[in-house]
Design a protein around this motif. Sequence first.
Motif, PDB file in Angstrom:
ATOM      1  N   UNK A  59      35.947 -18.989   0.723  1.00  0.00           N
ATOM      2  CA  UNK A  59      37.304 -19.112   0.175  1.00  0.00           C
ATOM      3  C   UNK A  59      37.901 -17.738  -0.088  1.00  0.00           C
ATOM      4  N   UNK A  60      37.102 -16.868  -0.700  1.00  0.00           N
ATOM      5  CA  UNK A  60      37.605 -15.520  -1.005  1.00  0.00           C
ATOM      6  C   UNK A  60      37.868 -14.723   0.268  1.00  0.00           C
ATOM      7  N   UNK A  61      37.046 -14.926   1.307  1.00  0.00           N
ATOM      8  CA  UNK A  61      37.234 -14.189   2.555  1.00  0.00           C
ATOM      9  C   UNK A  61      38.460 -14.675   3.317  1.00  0.00           C
ATOM     10  N   UNK A  62      38.707 -15.983   3.274  1.00  0.00           N
ATOM     11  CA  UNK A  62      39.819 -16.547   4.052  1.00  0.00           C
ATOM     12  C   UNK A  62      41.139 -16.463   3.293  1.00  0.00           C
ATOM     13  N   UNK A  63      41.117 -16.845   2.016  1.00  0.00           N
ATOM     14  CA  UNK A  63      42.364 -16.957   1.260  1.00  0.00           C
ATOM     15  C   UNK A  63      42.556 -15.851   0.223  1.00  0.00           C
ATOM     16  N   UNK A  64      41.510 -15.084  -0.074  1.00  0.00           N
ATOM     17  CA  UNK A  64      41.617 -14.046  -1.091  1.00  0.00           C
ATOM     18  C   UNK A  64      40.996 -14.473  -2.400  1.00  0.00           C
ATOM     19  N   UNK A  65      40.615 -13.485  -3.214  1.00  0.00           N
ATOM     20  CA  UNK A  65      39.921 -13.776  -4.472  1.00  0.00           C
ATOM     21  C   UNK A  65      40.766 -14.526  -5.469  1.00  0.00           C
ATOM     22  N   UNK A  66      42.091 -14.291  -5.477  1.00  0.00           N
ATOM     23  CA  UNK A  66      42.954 -14.961  -6.444  1.00  0.00           C
ATOM     24  C   UNK A  66      43.038 -16.463  -6.188  1.00  0.00           C
ATOM     25  N   UNK A  67      42.856 -16.873  -4.934  1.00  0.00           N
ATOM     26  CA  UNK A  67      42.944 -18.294  -4.604  1.00  0.00           C
ATOM     27  C   UNK A  67      41.819 -19.080  -5.268  1.00  0.00           C
ATOM     28  N   UNK A  68      40.612 -18.510  -5.279  1.00  0.00           N
ATOM     29  CA  UNK A  68      39.493 -19.211  -5.916  1.00  0.00           C
ATOM     30  C   UNK A  68      39.768 -19.415  -7.398  1.00  0.00           C
ATOM     31  N   UNK A  69      40.310 -18.393  -8.072  1.00  0.00           N
ATOM     32  CA  UNK A  69      40.621 -18.523  -9.484  1.00  0.00           C
ATOM     33  C   UNK A  69      41.710 -19.542  -9.744  1.00  0.00           C
ATOM     34  N   UNK A  98      39.047 -25.254 -10.603  1.00  0.00           N
ATOM     35  CA  UNK A  98      38.618 -26.594 -11.037  1.00  0.00           C
ATOM     36  C   UNK A  98      38.346 -27.514  -9.848  1.00  0.00           C
ATOM     37  N   UNK A  99      39.304 -27.740  -8.919  1.00  0.00           N
ATOM     38  CA  UNK A  99      38.985 -28.613  -7.781  1.00  0.00           C
ATOM     39  C   UNK A  99      37.880 -28.067  -6.889  1.00  0.00           C
ATOM     40  N   UNK A 100      37.806 -26.734  -6.754  1.00  0.00           N
ATOM     41  CA  UNK A 100      36.744 -26.172  -5.930  1.00  0.00           C
ATOM     42  C   UNK A 100      35.368 -26.420  -6.535  1.00  0.00           C
ATOM     43  N   UNK A 127      28.900 -18.575 -15.772  1.00  0.00           N
ATOM     44  CA  UNK A 127      28.167 -17.462 -16.387  1.00  0.00           C
ATOM     45  C   UNK A 127      27.819 -16.402 -15.354  1.00  0.00           C
ATOM     46  N   UNK A 128      27.553 -16.835 -14.123  1.00  0.00           N
ATOM     47  CA  UNK A 128      27.189 -15.904 -13.055  1.00  0.00           C
ATOM     48  C   UNK A 128      28.413 -15.328 -12.350  1.00  0.00           C
ATOM     49  N   UNK A 129      29.603 -15.730 -12.793  1.00  0.00           N
ATOM     50  CA  UNK A 129      30.821 -15.220 -12.176  1.00  0.00           C
ATOM     51  C   UNK A 129      31.248 -15.970 -10.939  1.00  0.00           C
ATOM     52  N   UNK A 130      30.677 -17.154 -10.686  1.00  0.00           N
ATOM     53  CA  UNK A 130      31.000 -17.941  -9.500  1.00  0.00           C
ATOM     54  C   UNK A 130      31.808 -19.182  -9.842  1.00  0.00           C
ATOM     55  N   UNK A 131      32.199 -19.323 -11.100  1.00  0.00           N
ATOM     56  CA  UNK A 131      32.912 -20.516 -11.528  1.00  0.00           C
ATOM     57  C   UNK A 131      34.277 -20.193 -12.087  1.00  0.00           C
ATOM     58  N   UNK A 132      34.543 -20.711 -13.281  1.00  0.00           N
ATOM     59  CA  UNK A 132      35.840 -20.517 -13.907  1.00  0.00           C
ATOM     60  C   UNK A 132      36.029 -19.064 -14.323  1.00  0.00           C
ATOM     61  N   UNK A 133      37.209 -18.485 -14.048  1.00  0.00           N
ATOM     62  CA  UNK A 133      37.477 -17.111 -14.510  1.00  0.00           C
ATOM     63  C   UNK A 133      37.703 -17.090 -16.016  1.00  0.00           C
ATOM     64  N   UNK A 134      37.584 -15.919 -16.612  1.00  0.00           N
ATOM     65  CA  UNK A 134      37.734 -15.805 -18.066  1.00  0.00           C
ATOM     66  C   UNK A 134      39.137 -16.146 -18.534  1.00  0.00           C
TER      67      UNK A 134
END
Length: 312
Positions: free
Chosen positions: A157-167, A171-173, A249-256
């Motif tokens: 997702x981050x490679x195709x759409x960018x890091x902001x898209x994942x954030x 929730x749906x991701x 917690x590992x930085x792969x889920x919900x942003x702060x």
Amino acid sequence: MNPTSAPAGRWTRFRDSYLLYSFKRDVIAQLSLVAFILLLGVAVLAPWLSPTDPYDLTTIDIMASELPPFWIAGSDEAYVLGTDAQGRDLLSTILYGARVSLIIGFGAVALQATLGVCFGLLAGYLGGRVDAFLMRLADIQLSFSTLMVAIVVGALVKAIFGGDTFGAYAVPLLVVIIGLAEWPQYARTVRASVLAEKAKEYVDAARVMGLSSRRIMFRHILPNTLSPIFVISTVQVANAIISEAALSFLGLGMPETQPSLGSLIKSGFDYLQSGSWWITLIPGAVLVMLVLVINLLGDWLRDVLNPRLYKG
């Protein structure tokens, strides 16, 4: 026929059922249900119960960051549980965070159940190559952990759409990631139940009557496999909430910036040694309580719905 007789009959059966009888005699189940309803209620009503909106930047005061809870010297009465490192009211972020964690937990389980039940019904009822293919697919899926799936999907997702898209769509991701990672639990359980049910006479009678395979699977066999599905669902909700917390917690889920119980624990972890322990430990205690009451309800439901444990 009196239209109220059917609801009255269902209520009478429920009132006289072993489910209610067991619940009345189990204090732990009663306390767990009350605690779960309270946690669920405050999470659903977070926008109305929270003192502030953690998503509203105008309510955040960076000068009020790391304030302790009310029972510690140096606290501010405006912040009952203190503030986090960003100056957000910790009580508000916990209420909103619990809401996000529950949404992800229930959403992921809904996806798991949908996929697992459909695949389990098809594998158990059709058998043959369909069964072999779906069960090998489940074996392949079980070889990948939720964390590994999250890393792969997050990286794509981050490679195709960018890091902001994942954030923005975290929730749906996360619902999709956790749901896709855990569906084999349902599929294997439903398949085993279907294999036992399809050999019974009512299934043969339905075939003789010319009913379609889809109708037989979903209208006749599926209702008789609901007990293990309910038990798995309670356990899987707790597992999904833990998975979300671990990924965050590992930085792969919900942003702060979008509080969940996992992201709150992560945001305060670096401040433990500085003395601001409440930023991590209070959300952690809420997470432990939430998972504990769900697991206790799941254990009680498993015992009640297991006919081998019924003592009359």
